[in-house]
Design an enzyme around this catalytic site. Structure first.
Site, PDB file in Angstrom:
ATOM      1  N   ARG A 255     -11.758 -18.317   0.055  1.00  0.00           N
ATOM      2  CA  ARG A 255     -12.588 -18.723  -1.070  1.00  0.00           C
ATOM      3  C   ARG A 255     -11.873 -19.069  -2.138  1.00  0.00           C
ATOM      4  O   ARG A 255     -10.526 -18.912  -2.321  1.00  0.00           O
ATOM      5  CB  ARG A 255     -14.020 -17.875  -1.348  1.00  0.00           C
ATOM      6  CG  ARG A 255     -13.324 -16.493  -1.785  1.00  0.00           C
ATOM      7  CD  ARG A 255     -14.569 -15.926  -2.332  1.00  0.00           C
ATOM      8  NE  ARG A 255     -14.423 -14.641  -3.278  1.00  0.00           N
ATOM      9  CZ  ARG A 255     -15.156 -13.768  -3.626  1.00  0.00           C
ATOM     10  NH1 ARG A 255     -16.455 -13.859  -3.312  1.00  0.00           N
ATOM     11  NH2 ARG A 255     -14.813 -13.028  -4.578  1.00  0.00           N
ATOM     12  N   GLY A 256     -12.566 -19.566  -3.205  1.00  0.00           N
ATOM     13  CA  GLY A 256     -11.787 -19.523  -4.456  1.00  0.00           C
ATOM     14  C   GLY A 256     -10.805 -20.534  -4.673  1.00  0.00           C
ATOM     15  O   GLY A 256     -10.336 -21.444  -4.197  1.00  0.00           O
TER      16      GLY A 256
ATOM     17  N   LEU B 116     -12.950   0.036 -19.096  1.00  0.00           N
ATOM     18  CA  LEU B 116     -12.175   0.417 -20.394  1.00  0.00           C
ATOM     19  C   LEU B 116     -11.140   1.397 -19.838  1.00  0.00           C
ATOM     20  O   LEU B 116     -11.766   2.328 -19.066  1.00  0.00           O
ATOM     21  CB  LEU B 116     -13.056   1.115 -21.512  1.00  0.00           C
ATOM     22  CG  LEU B 116     -13.907  -0.047 -22.139  1.00  0.00           C
ATOM     23  CD1 LEU B 116     -14.626   0.478 -23.483  1.00  0.00           C
ATOM     24  CD2 LEU B 116     -13.031  -1.141 -22.733  1.00  0.00           C
TER      25      LEU B 116
ATOM     26  N   ALA C 269     -10.452   4.289 -20.950  1.00  0.00           N
ATOM     27  CA  ALA C 269     -11.032   5.752 -20.924  1.00  0.00           C
ATOM     28  C   ALA C 269     -11.909   5.917 -20.047  1.00  0.00           C
ATOM     29  O   ALA C 269     -12.319   7.414 -19.622  1.00  0.00           O
ATOM     30  CB  ALA C 269     -11.660   5.779 -22.379  1.00  0.00           C
TER      31      ALA C 269
ATOM     32  N   ASN D 188      -6.138  -8.102 -22.002  1.00  0.00           N
ATOM     33  CA  ASN D 188      -7.604  -8.304 -21.927  1.00  0.00           C
ATOM     34  C   ASN D 188      -8.461  -7.181 -22.040  1.00  0.00           C
ATOM     35  O   ASN D 188      -7.995  -6.003 -21.055  1.00  0.00           O
ATOM     36  CB  ASN D 188      -7.983  -9.156 -20.537  1.00  0.00           C
ATOM     37  CG  ASN D 188      -9.211  -9.907 -21.018  1.00  0.00           C
ATOM     38  OD1 ASN D 188      -9.574  -9.990 -22.139  1.00  0.00           O
ATOM     39  ND2 ASN D 188      -9.607 -10.497 -19.824  1.00  0.00           N
TER      40      ASN D 188
ATOM     41  N   TYR E  87      -5.750  -4.370 -14.153  1.00  0.00           N
ATOM     42  CA  TYR E  87      -5.370  -5.804 -13.831  1.00  0.00           C
ATOM     43  C   TYR E  87      -4.269  -6.298 -14.354  1.00  0.00           C
ATOM     44  O   TYR E  87      -3.387  -7.027 -13.889  1.00  0.00           O
ATOM     45  CB  TYR E  87      -6.680  -6.706 -14.047  1.00  0.00           C
ATOM     46  CG  TYR E  87      -6.725  -8.132 -13.310  1.00  0.00           C
ATOM     47  CD1 TYR E  87      -6.902  -8.123 -12.292  1.00  0.00           C
ATOM     48  CD2 TYR E  87      -6.605  -9.178 -14.451  1.00  0.00           C
ATOM     49  CE1 TYR E  87      -6.755  -9.785 -11.748  1.00  0.00           C
ATOM     50  CE2 TYR E  87      -6.531 -10.523 -14.059  1.00  0.00           C
ATOM     51  CZ  TYR E  87      -6.623 -10.592 -12.651  1.00  0.00           C
ATOM     52  OH  TYR E  87      -6.600 -11.840 -12.046  1.00  0.00           O
TER      53      TYR E  87
HETATM   54  P1  NAI Z   1     -11.675 -14.599  -5.381  1.00  0.00           P
HETATM   55  O1  NAI Z   1     -12.220 -13.162  -5.727  1.00  0.00           O
HETATM   56  O2  NAI Z   1     -12.781 -15.753  -5.424  1.00  0.00           O
HETATM   57  O3  NAI Z   1     -10.784 -14.557  -4.111  1.00  0.00           O
HETATM   58  C1  NAI Z   1     -10.044 -13.788  -3.727  1.00  0.00           C
HETATM   59  C2  NAI Z   1      -9.502 -13.532  -2.313  1.00  0.00           C
HETATM   60  O4  NAI Z   1      -8.720 -12.434  -1.956  1.00  0.00           O
HETATM   61  C3  NAI Z   1     -10.890 -13.285  -1.767  1.00  0.00           C
HETATM   62  O5  NAI Z   1     -11.277 -14.176  -0.574  1.00  0.00           O
HETATM   63  C4  NAI Z   1     -10.700 -11.746  -1.119  1.00  0.00           C
HETATM   64  O6  NAI Z   1     -11.348 -11.525   0.210  1.00  0.00           O
HETATM   65  C5  NAI Z   1      -9.260 -11.762  -1.071  1.00  0.00           C
HETATM   66  N1  NAI Z   1      -8.615 -10.425  -0.997  1.00  0.00           N
HETATM   67  C6  NAI Z   1      -9.016  -9.561  -1.585  1.00  0.00           C
HETATM   68  N2  NAI Z   1      -8.392  -8.288  -1.287  1.00  0.00           N
HETATM   69  C7  NAI Z   1      -7.538  -8.729  -0.068  1.00  0.00           C
HETATM   70  C8  NAI Z   1      -6.610  -8.040   0.607  1.00  0.00           C
HETATM   71  N3  NAI Z   1      -6.463  -6.763   0.234  1.00  0.00           N
HETATM   72  N4  NAI Z   1      -6.169  -8.661   1.717  1.00  0.00           N
HETATM   73  C9  NAI Z   1      -6.262  -9.786   1.805  1.00  0.00           C
HETATM   74  N5  NAI Z   1      -7.117 -10.748   1.153  1.00  0.00           N
HETATM   75  C10 NAI Z   1      -7.757 -10.013  -0.009  1.00  0.00           C
HETATM   76  O7  NAI Z   1     -10.604 -14.773  -6.645  1.00  0.00           O
HETATM   77  P2  NAI Z   1      -9.877 -16.161  -7.252  1.00  0.00           P
HETATM   78  O8  NAI Z   1     -10.782 -16.192  -8.780  1.00  0.00           O
HETATM   79  O9  NAI Z   1      -9.878 -17.163  -6.324  1.00  0.00           O
HETATM   80  O10 NAI Z   1      -8.564 -15.744  -7.648  1.00  0.00           O
HETATM   81  C11 NAI Z   1      -7.514 -16.013  -6.843  1.00  0.00           C
HETATM   82  C12 NAI Z   1      -6.160 -15.170  -7.607  1.00  0.00           C
HETATM   83  O11 NAI Z   1      -6.152 -15.795  -8.923  1.00  0.00           O
HETATM   84  C13 NAI Z   1      -6.296 -13.841  -7.921  1.00  0.00           C
HETATM   85  O12 NAI Z   1      -4.931 -13.635  -7.627  1.00  0.00           O
HETATM   86  C14 NAI Z   1      -6.875 -13.810  -9.253  1.00  0.00           C
HETATM   87  O13 NAI Z   1      -6.307 -12.417  -9.934  1.00  0.00           O
HETATM   88  C15 NAI Z   1      -5.900 -14.832  -9.889  1.00  0.00           C
HETATM   89  N6  NAI Z   1      -6.501 -15.351 -11.009  1.00  0.00           N
HETATM   90  C16 NAI Z   1      -7.869 -15.787 -11.223  1.00  0.00           C
HETATM   91  C17 NAI Z   1      -8.485 -16.447 -12.452  1.00  0.00           C
HETATM   92  C18 NAI Z   1      -9.769 -16.960 -12.481  1.00  0.00           C
HETATM   93  O14 NAI Z   1     -10.056 -17.332 -13.558  1.00  0.00           O
HETATM   94  N7  NAI Z   1     -10.505 -17.089 -11.337  1.00  0.00           N
HETATM   95  C19 NAI Z   1      -7.629 -16.072 -13.514  1.00  0.00           C
HETATM   96  C20 NAI Z   1      -6.182 -15.586 -13.451  1.00  0.00           C
HETATM   97  C21 NAI Z   1      -5.612 -15.190 -12.108  1.00  0.00           C
END
Ligand code: NAI
Length: 442
Positions: A212-213, A291, A293, A342, A348
Site C-alpha cells: 500500500r501507500g 514523547l 519521556a 519531529n 522514528y
Molecule cells: P504505510 O504504513 O502506508 O506502508 C508501509 C508498508 O510497510 C505497509 O504495507 C506495511 O505492511 C509494510 N511493513 C511494515 N513493517 C514491515 C516489515 N517488518 N516487513 C515488511 N513490510 C513491512 O507507509 P507509507 O506512508 O507508505 O510510508 C512508506 C515509507 O515512506 C516508510 O518508510 C515511511 O517511513 C516513509 N515516509 C513516509 C512519509 C509520509 O508522509 N507518508 C513521510 C516520510 C517518510
C-alpha cells in the site's frame, strides 16, 4: 485522499475568493504522464559557464526542448516553462550579479509548474572567494524556491569534474520532479538514458512494504518504466500485495524484513527465482510515536528494528553477494523527520537519520561495484500514515512548504525511479528530499 482546499481554490469561484482574501492558492502540479514532452514550453538558457553551456543546448534540443537564449528575437515576450542558468564558472561575487540580471528579467514570465535550475560547482576549500561565490548559489536557489509561486520549483545541480548533468536535468525539468523543490543534487558522473520512456527495461526490482501507500506507488512507477517488480510485505498484508502484483504484472514475496532470517530468505529467493536483482527499494517502515519521556522500550525497539536495523543487515548481505548485480541501485526511504526532527518521533527520527548515515557510509563500497545507494527523504505525503493525523494538524502540515500542498505517493515514486535508473550512476551516498521545500528543517 483528495486535498479539498486545493480543489476549491482552483475552481472558478474559489480562485476569485482566495485571491481577494489573500489566501494561499496551491497550484495543481504538472506531473509526468507517458508521452509528455520534457517541458511544455520554451526554455531560456543562459549563464557564464562556457564549457558546460556549450554542450547543454545541444543535449536539451536533442531531448525535444525548445531552447532559446536571451538574445532570441521573441525572448522578451516568451512565456517560459523553464529557466536554466549555468554558473559552473562563477568564481567571484560579481558573477552573482550576472545571474541576478538573468533571472530578474525572466522570472515574471515563468509559467505554472515552471522549472528554475542553476548549475554550479562545489566549494573545494582552496580559495575563500571562489568558495563563498559557489556556496552563495545554494542560498540563492533555496530563497528562489520560496519566492516562486504557481507550482514552480528551483533546484541546484552541482557538477563534479566533467560529469554530465543530463540525467539530473531531464529529471528536474520533467513532471517527474513535481514535488522536488529547493534541493541540491551533486552529480559525479552518469550518462544519458538509453531509452527515456522505459529506462528500467530488463531490470529486476525489489520493493519492500509495497502492499500500500508509497511502496505500491513505487512498484507502479518502476513497472511503468520497464522493470519486473517483486513486491514484498508482511504476510498479514498478503491481499493488498497480490492486488499490486496483479496490477503491474509483478511477483509477490511475503516477508517480515525484521526477522533474523530475512536477509538469507531474501538472498535465496532473489537468486533462485529471479537470477539476482538490479534495484532494491527499502520502503517498509513503521511509526510508534510517543514523547520520549513516555516511550516504551518496545516502541523504541520495533521502529529501529524495522526502519534501520533490517536495512543494515539486508544491505550488508546483498553487498557481499553476486545476487546483487554489479551496477545495482539501492534506494532507501528516509524522512524529513530524520533531518529536522519531529515532536513525538525520537525513535522514528533516529531510524531515518540513521538511514542517511548508512547510505553515506556505504557509498564507496557500492561504488567499487559500480553500484549506488541513496536515500529519499519524503516530506508530508498524503497516505494512510498521514491520514491518521488529526484534521487541523494535517491541514496545517500540508501547507508548510513552498508548494503549499502535500506530495502524492507518486512524487516519491518518481524520484526513486530516477535514482534507480542506469543514467543516475553519478549520484551516490546522497539524500534527496521530496518535500515541496518543507519550511521545517534544512
Ligand atoms: P504505510 O504504513 O502506508 O506502508 C508501509 C508498508 O510497510 C505497509 O504495507 C506495511 O505492511 C509494510 N511493513 C511494515 N513493517 C514491515 C516489515 N517488518 N516487513 C515488511 N513490510 C513491512 O507507509 P507509507 O506512508 O507508505 O510510508 C512508506 C515509507 O515512506 C516508510 O518508510 C515511511 O517511513 C516513509 N515516509 C513516509 C512519509 C509520509 O508522509 N507518508 C513521510 C516520510 C517518510
Amino acid at each position: 485522499m483528495s486535498d479539498r482546499y486545493l480543489n476549491l481554490v482552483n475552481s472558478g469561484m474559489g480562485k476569485t475568493v482566495a485571491s481577494r482574501l489573500g489566501l494561499p492558492r496551491p497550484e495543481v502540479l504538472r506531473r509526468y504522464h507517458v508521452g509528455d514532452p520534457l517541458l511544455p514550453g520554451p526554455l531560456l538558457l543562459g549563464g557564464s559557464g562556457a564549457p558546460v553551456l556549450a554542450g547543454l543546448a545541444g543535449v536539451l534540443k536533442a531531448a525535444g526542448v525548445d531552447v532559446r537564449d536571451a538574445d532570441a528575437a521573441d525572448a522578451a515576450e516568451a512565456r517560459w516553462a523553464g529557466l536554466v542558468y549555468d554558473a559552473t564558472d562563477a568564481n567571484e561575487i560579481r558573477d552573482l550579479a550576472v545571474l541576478r540580471d538573468f533571472f530578474a528579467g525572466a522570472l515574471r514570465r515563468l509559467g505554472p509548474s515552471g522549472r528554475v535550475i542553476v548549475l554550479g560547482r562545489s566549494p573545494e576549500g582552496s580559495d575563500p572567494v571562489v568558495d563563498a561565490t559557489r556556496q552563495a548559489l545554494d542560498g540563492i536557489v533555496r530563497s528562489l524556491g520560496k519566492e516562486l509561486r504557481a507550482g514552480a520549483t528551483a533546484n541546484l545541480v552541482l557538477i563534479e569534474g566533467d560529469a554530465s548533468p543530463e540525467s539530473a536535468l531531464r529529471f528536474l525539468l520533467s513532471g517527474r520532479s513535481a514535488y522536488v523543490d529547493g534541493q541540491l543534487i551533486r552529480v559525479g558522473g552518469g550518462a544519458a538514458p538509453a531509452d527515456p520512456v522505459r529506462p528500467l527495461d530488463g531490470k529486476i526490482a525489489l520493493v519492500t512494504g509495497a502492499a500500500r501507500g508509497i511502496g505500491s506507488a513505487i512498484a507502479d512507477v518502476l513497472a511503468r518504466d520497464g522493470a519486473h517488480v517483486i513486491v514484498a510485505d508482511l504476510p498479514a498484508a498478503g491481499e493488498g500485495l497480490a492486488r499490486v502484483a496483479n496490477r503491474i504484472g509483478g511477483t509477490t514475496l511475503q516477508l517480515d524484513i525484521a526477522r533474523p532470517e530475512a536477509p538469507a530468505t531474501l538472498l535465496s529467493h532473489l537468486g533462485e527465482r529471479h537470477g539476482g536483482v538490479d534495484i532494491v527499494v527499502h520502503n517498509a517502515g513503521i511509526t510508534r510515536d510517543r514523547l520520549l519521556a513516555n516511550m516504551k522500550p518496545e516502541q523504541w525497539d520495533s521502529v529501529l528494528a524495522v526502519n534501520l536495523e533490517a536495512q543494515l543487515r539486508i544491505n550488508t548481505v546483498l553487498l557481499g553477494s553476486t545476487v546483487l548485480h554489479d551496477g545495482a541501485r539501492v534506494v532507501c526511504l528516509a524522512s524529513t523527520s530524520g533531518i529536522a526532527g519531529n515532536r513525538g518521533q525520537t525513535n522514528y527520527a533516529a531510524s531515518k537519520a540513521g538511514i542517511i548515515g548508512m547510505v553515506r557510509s556505504y557509498a564507496s563500497a557500492f561504488a567499487r561495484r559500480e553500484a549506488t545507494i541513496n536515500a529519499i527523504a519524503p516530506g508530508f505525503i498524503d497516505t494512510d500514515m498521514t491520514h491518521a493525523m488529526p484534521f487541523a494538524t494535517r491541514e496545517v502540515a500540508r501547507r508548510l512548504n513552498s508548494l503549499q500542498q502535500a506530495g502524492l505517493p507518486v512524487d516519491v515514486a518518481e524520484a526513486v525511479a530516477w535514482l534507480a535508473s542506469p543514467s543516475a550512476g553519478g549520484i551516490n551516498g546522497q539524500v534527496l528530499r521530496v518535500c515541496g521545500q518543507n519550511l521545517v528543517g534544512a
